[in-house]
Design a protein around this motif. Structure first.
Motif, short mmCIF file in Angstrom:
data_model
loop_
_atom_site.label_atom_id
_atom_site.label_comp_id
_atom_site.label_asym_id
_atom_site.label_seq_id
_atom_site.Cartn_x
_atom_site.Cartn_y
_atom_site.Cartn_z
N PRO A 1 0.73 -1.20 -0.25
CA PRO A 1 -0.03 -0.41 0.21
C PRO A 1 0.80 1.21 0.18
N GLU A 2 2.25 1.61 0.24
CA GLU A 2 2.82 2.66 0.23
C GLU A 2 3.25 2.67 -0.78
N LEU A 3 3.22 2.18 -2.14
CA LEU A 3 2.59 2.76 -3.48
C LEU A 3 2.18 3.41 -3.75
N LEU A 4 0.70 2.84 -3.36
CA LEU A 4 -0.49 4.13 -3.88
C LEU A 4 0.17 5.41 -2.86
N ILE A 5 0.12 5.30 -1.68
CA ILE A 5 0.22 6.41 -0.75
C ILE A 5 1.26 7.74 -1.13
N ARG A 6 2.48 7.14 -2.07
CA ARG A 6 3.59 7.99 -2.76
C ARG A 6 2.86 8.30 -4.28
N ALA A 7 2.22 7.03 -4.54
CA ALA A 7 1.40 8.07 -5.78
C ALA A 7 0.56 9.26 -5.95
N LEU A 8 -0.36 9.22 -4.66
CA LEU A 8 -0.39 10.05 -4.26
C LEU A 8 -0.73 11.21 -3.95
N THR A 9 1.12 11.62 -3.75
CA THR A 9 1.67 12.49 -2.76
C THR A 9 1.94 13.23 -3.50
N HIS A 10 1.77 14.99 -4.03
CA HIS A 10 2.79 15.72 -4.34
C HIS A 10 3.16 15.71 -4.01
N ALA A 11 4.38 16.67 -4.93
CA ALA A 11 5.63 17.32 -4.53
C ALA A 11 5.46 18.22 -2.64
N SER A 12 4.49 19.21 -3.78
CA SER A 12 4.23 19.79 -1.92
C SER A 12 3.73 19.87 -1.17
#
Length: 235
Positions: free
Chosen positions: A28-39
């Motif tokens: 699930p950490e992959l999805l969390i990272r994918a949905l985290t914008h650089a800001s």
């Protein structure tokens, strides 16, 4: 180990998004990272730019495969505009909107206040990052199945979508011996950070059509497409 499990546990909103996406994440950490914008990223919270890079290439491969298999007689010159129509940022953003990706996108305060959840660039980038996350989590077969499902309607209608409406309308006008169409900005609404443009396309015989979009270019293309449909059917 308990702390890591808690840190990578998906929220109810992200679980619902994963269900709409059609993939159950083992990591699930992959999805969390994918949905985290650089800001919204930090040293302890990686953002999605590297995944975006990978996802763009994964999408390109799957779409290229699909187009290559679907029309075995198509030339490179015919395949290229179809490919571009299916992988462009606006298309990725539209797919993201269909599954309400913006609702679970993690943004910094400034992006959140400036309407980041509705921006084509942010939604398109996040969609590509999500595809990369699926690829890393489930492999090529998993992401291929997902892309072919969510892009199916667009793949089926790609020849129409691949047409540059403004060019086609201009070619029609020239064939009638008329000057090129005019594009007039009728209205600009919405906040400064997320404007909406209404454009009217006009030809010299008096027919016209209007369309609205988040950029002038997109509004002009949409207005041209609507007017082209009118002139081609004689309405």
């Amino acid at each position: 180990m308990v702390r890591r499990a808690e840190a990578t546990k998906l929220s109810a909103e992200m679980k619902a998004f994963a269900a709409r996406l059609g993939h159950e994440f083992q990591r699930p950490e992959l999805l969390i990272r994918a949905l985290t914008h650089a800001s919204a990223g930090s040293i302890t919270r990686p953002h999605n730019q590297r995944l975006e890079f990978l996802g763009d290439r994964v999408l390109g491969l799957v779409i290229s495969e699909a187009l290559f298999s679907a029309d075995k007689k198509a030339t490179e010159g015919q395949l290229a505009p179809r490919y571009n129509a299916l992988v462009r940022k606006e298309t990725c953003a539209d797919i993201a909107r269909q599954m309400d990706l913006g609702a679970v996108l993690r943004l910094g305060r400034s992006e959140m206040l400036s309407g980041g959840r509705r921006k084509n660039a942010l939604l398109g980038d996040a969609m590509e990052a999500v595809l990369a996350a699926v690829y890393l989590d489930g492999g090529l077969d998993a992401v291929r199945s997902l892309i072919l499902h969510h892009w199916k309607q667009r793949i089926d209608g790609v020849e129409q979508d691949a047409r540059d409406a403004k060019t086609a309308l201009q070619e029609w006008a020239q064939a009638q011996g008329n000057p090129p169409p005019d594009y007039v900005e009728i209205e600009r609404s919405g906040p400064p950070h997320a404007p909406v443009f209404t454009i009217e396309a006009r030809v010299t015989d008096g027919r016209s059509a209007r369309a609205s979009a988040g950029s002038k270019r997109m509004a002009e293309q949409a207005a041209a497409k609507a007017l082209l449909a009118r002139v081609e059917t004689g309405s």
